[in-house]
Design an enzyme around this catalytic site. Structure first.
Site, PDB file in Angstrom:
ATOM      1  N   GLY A 258       3.092 -12.884  10.594  1.00  0.00           N
ATOM      2  CA  GLY A 258       3.782 -11.932   9.699  1.00  0.00           C
ATOM      3  C   GLY A 258       3.316 -10.510   9.992  1.00  0.00           C
ATOM      4  CG  HIS A 259      -0.718  -9.424   9.054  1.00  0.00           C
ATOM      5  ND1 HIS A 259      -1.416 -10.601   8.898  1.00  0.00           N
ATOM      6  CD2 HIS A 259      -0.781  -8.779   7.861  1.00  0.00           C
ATOM      7  CE1 HIS A 259      -1.883 -10.671   7.662  1.00  0.00           C
ATOM      8  NE2 HIS A 259      -1.510  -9.581   7.005  1.00  0.00           N
TER       9      HIS A 259
ATOM     10  CD  GLN B 157      12.336  -9.133   0.917  1.00  0.00           C
ATOM     11  OE1 GLN B 157      12.355  -7.919   1.116  1.00  0.00           O
ATOM     12  NE2 GLN B 157      12.730  -9.684  -0.227  1.00  0.00           N
TER      13      GLN B 157
ATOM     14  CE1 TYR C   5      -9.730 -15.446   8.895  1.00  0.00           C
ATOM     15  CE2 TYR C   5      -7.764 -16.553   8.076  1.00  0.00           C
ATOM     16  CZ  TYR C   5      -9.007 -16.602   8.654  1.00  0.00           C
ATOM     17  OH  TYR C   5      -9.551 -17.808   9.000  1.00  0.00           O
TER      18      TYR C   5
ATOM     19  CD  GLN D 259       2.094  -4.967  -1.047  1.00  0.00           C
ATOM     20  OE1 GLN D 259       1.092  -5.356  -1.628  1.00  0.00           O
ATOM     21  NE2 GLN D 259       2.280  -5.130   0.238  1.00  0.00           N
TER      22      GLN D 259
ATOM     23  CG  ASP E  22       3.207  -9.415  -0.072  1.00  0.00           C
ATOM     24  OD1 ASP E  22       2.548 -10.052  -0.897  1.00  0.00           O
ATOM     25  OD2 ASP E  22       3.059  -9.543   1.164  1.00  0.00           O
TER      26      ASP E  22
ATOM     27  CD  GLN F 248      -4.388  -4.848  -2.694  1.00  0.00           C
ATOM     28  OE1 GLN F 248      -4.301  -3.733  -2.209  1.00  0.00           O
ATOM     29  NE2 GLN F 248      -3.624  -5.853  -2.294  1.00  0.00           N
TER      30      GLN F 248
HETATM   31  P1  AMP Z   1      -1.624  -8.387   3.597  1.00  0.00           P
HETATM   32  O1  AMP Z   1      -2.585  -8.331   4.730  1.00  0.00           O
HETATM   33  O2  AMP Z   1      -1.421  -9.745   3.025  1.00  0.00           O
HETATM   34  O3  AMP Z   1      -1.876  -7.316   2.568  1.00  0.00           O
HETATM   35  O4  AMP Z   1      -0.200  -8.021   4.233  1.00  0.00           O
HETATM   36  C1  AMP Z   1      -0.002  -6.854   4.988  1.00  0.00           C
HETATM   37  C2  AMP Z   1       1.475  -6.649   5.220  1.00  0.00           C
HETATM   38  O5  AMP Z   1       2.005  -7.783   5.910  1.00  0.00           O
HETATM   39  C3  AMP Z   1       2.274  -6.526   3.923  1.00  0.00           C
HETATM   40  O6  AMP Z   1       3.298  -5.552   4.089  1.00  0.00           O
HETATM   41  C4  AMP Z   1       2.848  -7.912   3.755  1.00  0.00           C
HETATM   42  O7  AMP Z   1       4.052  -7.936   3.011  1.00  0.00           O
HETATM   43  C5  AMP Z   1       3.112  -8.282   5.196  1.00  0.00           C
HETATM   44  N1  AMP Z   1       3.183  -9.740   5.327  1.00  0.00           N
HETATM   45  C6  AMP Z   1       2.315 -10.657   4.840  1.00  0.00           C
HETATM   46  N2  AMP Z   1       2.750 -11.914   5.096  1.00  0.00           N
HETATM   47  C7  AMP Z   1       3.934 -11.775   5.757  1.00  0.00           C
HETATM   48  C8  AMP Z   1       4.880 -12.696   6.284  1.00  0.00           C
HETATM   49  N3  AMP Z   1       4.702 -14.017   6.199  1.00  0.00           N
HETATM   50  N4  AMP Z   1       5.978 -12.203   6.889  1.00  0.00           N
HETATM   51  C9  AMP Z   1       6.185 -10.866   6.982  1.00  0.00           C
HETATM   52  N5  AMP Z   1       5.323  -9.941   6.508  1.00  0.00           N
HETATM   53  C10 AMP Z   1       4.215 -10.388   5.900  1.00  0.00           C
END
Ligand code: AMP
Length: 299
Positions: free
Chosen positions: A51-52, A166, A47, A171, A168, A76
Site C-alpha cells: 500500500g505504501h 483510500q 513498516y 483520514q 484510511d 494520534q
Molecule cells: P500508515 O503508515 O498506516 O500511516 O499509512 C501511510 C499511508 O499509506 C496513508 O496515506 C495510508 O492511507 C496509506 N495506506 C495504508 N494502507 C494502505 C493500503 N492497503 N492501500 C493503499 N494505501 C494504504
C-alpha cells in the site's frame, strides 16, 4: 549552531538520503525547488507494505523529487492504543522506500516533532467526530494528532503533491478539508486500497494477527464486496445487512459498519447521486482493523 550541519543526511543502501531534522531536508530540497522541481510527499508510519509502495511509485511517476516521511506519531494514539507495540523496521523501510523511488526519507524523533512546551494543534471539526472519531471509539483527538503532524510535514517539506491511501478514507477526507480550509498550497492525491490475494486491505497492523485471525480478517473485505453488490442491486440498507451477515458468519462484531457521504461523512440512507462510502471497523484478535468501499453513482 546550524541544525542542518548537526544532522547531516545519511546515505543508506537503497540510495535514499535520510534526514532526522527538517533544516537539512529543507536545504536539500531548496536547490531542486529553485529549479522548478515538483516535490511529492508520502507520509507514513513505516513498516512498509505494498500500500505504501503504491503511493511512492505514484509519486515517483509524477514528481521530480519524492520525500517519504517515516514517523510513528504519538499524538494520534490514545492512551490505551498500540503506540508502544506498533511494528517498526527502519532499515527495511529505507531499503524498500529507495527501491520504490523515494529520494529522501524524513524520519525525525518524537522530541524533534514535539519539542518541550509544544502547545499548538490543528483541528478539523465535524468530519473528525464520526466513525473512528466518535468519542466512544478513537475520538476526534486521533484526527487532531493526524492533522497536526500532517500540517507540520507540509510546512517542513513544502510538497506540491501529497499522497494518501483510500484505505484510511476518513483520514483522507479530513486532510483534504484541512488543506482546503487552511490554504495549504498542495494537491492531495488519494490512491486505491492495495489488498492481499484474499482481499484483506494491507496494513502494518496486520502483523498483529495470528494465523486463525488472519484468515478471519478476510471477512471484512468480503463484507464490503457483498455490501456494494447488494446495495447496487437493491438498497443501501440491504447492502449493510449483507455485510453484517458476512461478518457475523466469521464471528466478527463490527465496531461500526456505516454508509456515509464520501466527502461530508454525513449519514446516508439511500443513494442520492453522490459517492457513498461504506466503512467498517472491527477488532479481529489483537488487531483493530478498518476498511471501506467507495460506491460511485452510476452515470
Ligand atoms: P500508515 O503508515 O498506516 O500511516 O499509512 C501511510 C499511508 O499509506 C496513508 O496515506 C495510508 O492511507 C496509506 N495506506 C495504508 N494502507 C494502505 C493500503 N492497503 N492501500 C493503499 N494505501 C494504504
Amino acid at each position: 549552531m546550524d541544525t542542518a550541519l548537526a544532522n547531516p543526511p545519511q546515505s543508506t543502501d537503497g540510495g535514499v538520503r535520510l534526514f532526522r531534522a527538517k533544516e537539512g531536508l529543507r536545504s536539500a530540497l531548496s536547490g531542486a525547488r529553485r529549479e522548478g522541481a515538483r516535490v511529492g510527499l508520502v507520509p507514513t508510519m513505516g513498516y512498509l507494505h505494498e500500500g505504501h509502495l503504491s503511493l511512492l511509485r505514484a509519486a515517483r511517476a509524477e514528481c521530480d523529487v519524492v520525500v517519504m516521511s517515516l514517523f510513528v506519531n504519538p499524538t494520534q494514539f490514545g492512551p490505551d492504543e498500540d503506540l508502544g507495540r506498533y511494528p517498526r523496521d527502519e532499515e527495511r523501510d529505507l531499503r524498500l522506500a529507495g527501491e520504490a523511488g523515494a529520494d529522501f526519507v524524513y524520519a525525525p524523533s518524537p522530541e524533534t516533532v514535539y519539542p518541550e512546551g509544544f502547545s499548538s494543534y490543528v483541528e478539523v471539526e465535524g468530519l473528525t467526530e464520526v466513525l473512528c472519531g466518535d468519542p466512544a471509539r478513537r475520538g476526534a483527538g486521533h484526527f487532531r494528532g493526524v492533522t497536526t503532524v500532517v500540517a507540520k510535514l507540509f510546512n517542513s517539506v513544502g510538497p506540491d503533491v501529497a499522497y494518501f491511501g483510500q484505505k484510511d478514507a476518513q483520514q483522507a477526507a479530513v486532510i483534504r478539508r484541512m488543506a482546503r480550509d487552511l490554504d495549504f498550497p498542495v494537491r492531495i492525491e488519494v490512491l486505491p486500497t492495495v489488498r492481499e490475494a484474499d482481499g484483506l486491505a494491507m496494513s502494518s497492523r496486520n502483523a498483529y494477527l495470528d494465523p486463525a485471525d488472519r484468515e478471519r480478517a478476510a471477512a471484512l473485505s468480503r463484507a464490503l464486496r457483498a455490501a456494494e453488490e447488494t446495495a447496487r442491486a437493491g438498497s443501501l440498507g440491504a447492502g449493510l445487512d449483507a455485510a453484517r451477515a458476512e461478518l457475523s458468519a466469521a464471528g466478527i462484531e463490527p465496531e461500526y459498519l456505516e454508509a456515509r457521504d464520501a466527502d461530508e461523512l454525513s449519514p446516508v440512507a439511500e443513494f442520492n447521486g453522490r459517492p457513498v462510502l461504506i466503512a467498517v471497523a472491527a477488532r479481529v484478535g489483537a488487531a483493530r482493523l478498518i476498511d471501506n468501499v467507495l460506491i460511485e453513482p452510476r452515470t
